[in-house]
Design a protein around this motif. Structure first.
Motif, PDB file in Angstrom:
ATOM      1  N   GLY A   1       5.160   8.753  -5.331  1.00 15.07           N
ATOM      2  CA  GLY A   1       4.267   9.885  -5.139  1.00 15.07           C
ATOM      3  C   GLY A   1       4.136  10.208  -3.665  1.00 15.07           C
ATOM      4  O   GLY A   1       4.106   9.306  -2.825  1.00 15.07           O
ATOM      5  N   PRO A   2       4.069  11.487  -3.308  1.00 16.93           N
ATOM      6  CA  PRO A   2       4.018  11.883  -1.889  1.00 16.93           C
ATOM      7  C   PRO A   2       2.765  11.411  -1.173  1.00 16.93           C
ATOM      8  O   PRO A   2       2.715  11.409   0.051  1.00 16.93           O
ATOM      9  N   ILE A   3       1.737  11.017  -1.940  1.00 16.31           N
ATOM     10  CA  ILE A   3       0.507  10.568  -1.306  1.00 16.31           C
ATOM     11  C   ILE A   3       0.687   9.227  -0.612  1.00 16.31           C
ATOM     12  O   ILE A   3      -0.071   8.843   0.270  1.00 16.31           O
ATOM     13  N   VAL A   4       1.733   8.476  -1.009  1.00 18.41           N
ATOM     14  CA  VAL A   4       2.006   7.167  -0.406  1.00 18.41           C
ATOM     15  C   VAL A   4       2.862   7.366   0.835  1.00 18.41           C
ATOM     16  O   VAL A   4       3.990   7.868   0.748  1.00 18.41           O
ATOM     17  N   GLN A   5       2.359   6.999   1.997  1.00 12.76           N
ATOM     18  CA  GLN A   5       3.096   7.147   3.247  1.00 12.76           C
ATOM     19  C   GLN A   5       4.135   6.038   3.372  1.00 12.76           C
ATOM     20  O   GLN A   5       3.805   4.856   3.274  1.00 12.76           O
ATOM     21  N   THR A   6       5.396   6.415   3.594  1.00  8.92           N
ATOM     22  CA  THR A   6       6.463   5.413   3.642  1.00  8.92           C
ATOM     23  C   THR A   6       6.368   4.524   4.875  1.00  8.92           C
ATOM     24  O   THR A   6       6.977   3.449   4.912  1.00  8.92           O
ATOM     25  N   ASP A   7       5.630   4.982   5.911  1.00  9.66           N
ATOM     26  CA  ASP A   7       5.463   4.134   7.087  1.00  9.66           C
ATOM     27  C   ASP A   7       4.168   3.320   7.000  1.00  9.66           C
ATOM     28  O   ASP A   7       3.716   2.750   7.994  1.00  9.66           O
ATOM     29  N   ASN A   8       3.587   3.251   5.808  1.00  7.85           N
ATOM     30  CA  ASN A   8       2.394   2.443   5.576  1.00  7.85           C
ATOM     31  C   ASN A   8       2.708   0.975   5.846  1.00  7.85           C
ATOM     32  O   ASN A   8       3.636   0.415   5.257  1.00  7.85           O
ATOM     33  N   PRO A   9       1.957   0.314   6.736  1.00 14.25           N
ATOM     34  CA  PRO A   9       2.244  -1.085   7.087  1.00 14.25           C
ATOM     35  C   PRO A   9       2.278  -2.021   5.882  1.00 14.25           C
ATOM     36  O   PRO A   9       3.127  -2.923   5.827  1.00 14.25           O
ATOM     37  N   GLU A  10       1.388  -1.805   4.924  1.00 16.02           N
ATOM     38  CA  GLU A  10       1.362  -2.673   3.750  1.00 16.02           C
ATOM     39  C   GLU A  10       2.634  -2.522   2.919  1.00 16.02           C
ATOM     40  O   GLU A  10       3.161  -3.508   2.384  1.00 16.02           O
ATOM     41  N   LEU A  11       3.122  -1.308   2.814  1.00 16.77           N
ATOM     42  CA  LEU A  11       4.339  -1.057   2.052  1.00 16.77           C
ATOM     43  C   LEU A  11       5.548  -1.681   2.742  1.00 16.77           C
ATOM     44  O   LEU A  11       6.392  -2.326   2.102  1.00 16.77           O
ATOM     45  N   ILE A  12       5.625  -1.527   4.048  1.00 19.00           N
ATOM     46  CA  ILE A  12       6.724  -2.124   4.799  1.00 19.00           C
ATOM     47  C   ILE A  12       6.653  -3.647   4.728  1.00 19.00           C
ATOM     48  O   ILE A  12       7.672  -4.326   4.560  1.00 19.00           O
ATOM     49  N   ASP A  13       5.452  -4.199   4.829  1.00 17.60           N
ATOM     50  CA  ASP A  13       5.302  -5.654   4.739  1.00 17.60           C
ATOM     51  C   ASP A  13       5.721  -6.155   3.357  1.00 17.60           C
ATOM     52  O   ASP A  13       6.253  -7.271   3.224  1.00 17.60           O
ATOM     53  N   HIS A  14       5.503  -5.362   2.320  1.00 18.40           N
ATOM     54  CA  HIS A  14       5.944  -5.741   0.980  1.00 18.40           C
ATOM     55  C   HIS A  14       7.467  -5.833   0.936  1.00 18.40           C
ATOM     56  O   HIS A  14       8.029  -6.765   0.317  1.00 18.40           O
ATOM     57  N   VAL A  15       8.147  -4.882   1.580  1.00 16.84           N
ATOM     58  CA  VAL A  15       9.610  -4.919   1.644  1.00 16.84           C
ATOM     59  C   VAL A  15      10.061  -6.169   2.400  1.00 16.84           C
ATOM     60  O   VAL A  15      10.996  -6.867   1.976  1.00 16.84           O
ATOM     61  N   ILE A  16       9.389  -6.463   3.518  1.00 14.08           N
ATOM     62  CA  ILE A  16       9.733  -7.652   4.302  1.00 14.08           C
ATOM     63  C   ILE A  16       9.513  -8.912   3.483  1.00 14.08           C
ATOM     64  O   ILE A  16      10.349  -9.842   3.477  1.00 14.08           O
ATOM     65  N   ASP A  17       8.397  -8.991   2.754  1.00 12.86           N
ATOM     66  CA  ASP A  17       8.125 -10.151   1.900  1.00 12.86           C
ATOM     67  C   ASP A  17       9.236 -10.334   0.869  1.00 12.86           C
ATOM     68  O   ASP A  17       9.679 -11.445   0.596  1.00 12.86           O
TER      69      ASP A  17
END
Length: 214
Positions: free
Chosen positions: A191-207
């Motif tokens: 959904g467009p409401i989720v910012q792809t540069d959101n730190p939590e989202l990026i940290d999930h990818v890193i995890d």
């Protein structure tokens, strides 16, 4: 009255502008359709000054790629310098590289996505030396990431499966996220409401990378 020669800083600024616009233009029109004249139009100048710095299209293109990999390496070095234990440094490096890739999709596409000439396409040509500089910059970036990953314990240089293959698996996950985000496919998935540069989202990818490929 003769025109005052540019200072070294001014010359460097012109070079950087040319290289930045080169990557932008190639991303817009493709390598095959990239010309010095189109670049000159983008820079609001004639093509003549560009030839004072780069003798042809390929040398200019390779210099732009070289600068791109050097910039990525600097991003990684600055991220690591933030400190913390080795794993925190690795996370910081990955996070800042992802943020850079999301903020500069055109540069990222040319370096890692688009079908553009690489070093081996220039072997035996007059541009091989410039291509070798680009290759060296790319390998320096790779080696730096390997160094950080080994120090964190994520990569074991003595592992049977090989350091580079494990690194490749992790990079595929990160690359997949960046390319999906830059192509806006994540808008359909999240959904467009989720910012792809959101730190939590990026940290999930890193995890995901560190847990699945450790």
């Amino acid at each position: 009255m003769p025109k005052k020669p540019r200072s070294e800083q001014e010359v460097q600024k012109v070079r950087e502008d040319i290289l930045d616009k080169t990557l932008e233009l190639i991303n817009e029109v493709g390598y095959e359709n990239f010309t010095m004249r189109k670049l000159a139009d983008k820079l609001n100048m004639t093509a003549t000054p560009i030839y004072q710095y780069y003798k042809n299209k390929d040398e200019l293109y390779l210099a732009a790629l070289t600068q791109g990999f050097e910039t990525l390496c600097k991003v990684a070095e600055d991220a690591r310098a933030k400190g913390g234990n080795p794993e925190e440094q690795l996370r910081s490096v990955i996070r800042d590289i992802v943020l850079y890739a999301l903020a500069h999709p055109g540069v990222y596409n040319i370096l890692f996505v688009s079908a553009v000439p690489k070093y081996y396409d220039y072997v035996g040509t007059e541009t091989e030396e410039a291509a070798k500089r680009e290759l060296d910059a790319a390998l320096k970036f790779r080696d730096y990431i390997v160094e950080v990953a080994e120090e964190s314990g994520f990569l074991d240089p003595d592992a049977e499966e090989g350091v580079l293959m494990k690194l490749l698996s992790g990079l595929c996950t990160i690359h997949g996220y960046v390319t999906l985000a830059n192509s806006q496919i994540t808008d359909y998935l999240l959904g467009p409401i989720v910012q792809t540069d959101n730190p939590e989202l990026i940290d999930h990818v890193i995890d995901t990378v560190l847990e699945n490929y450790r």
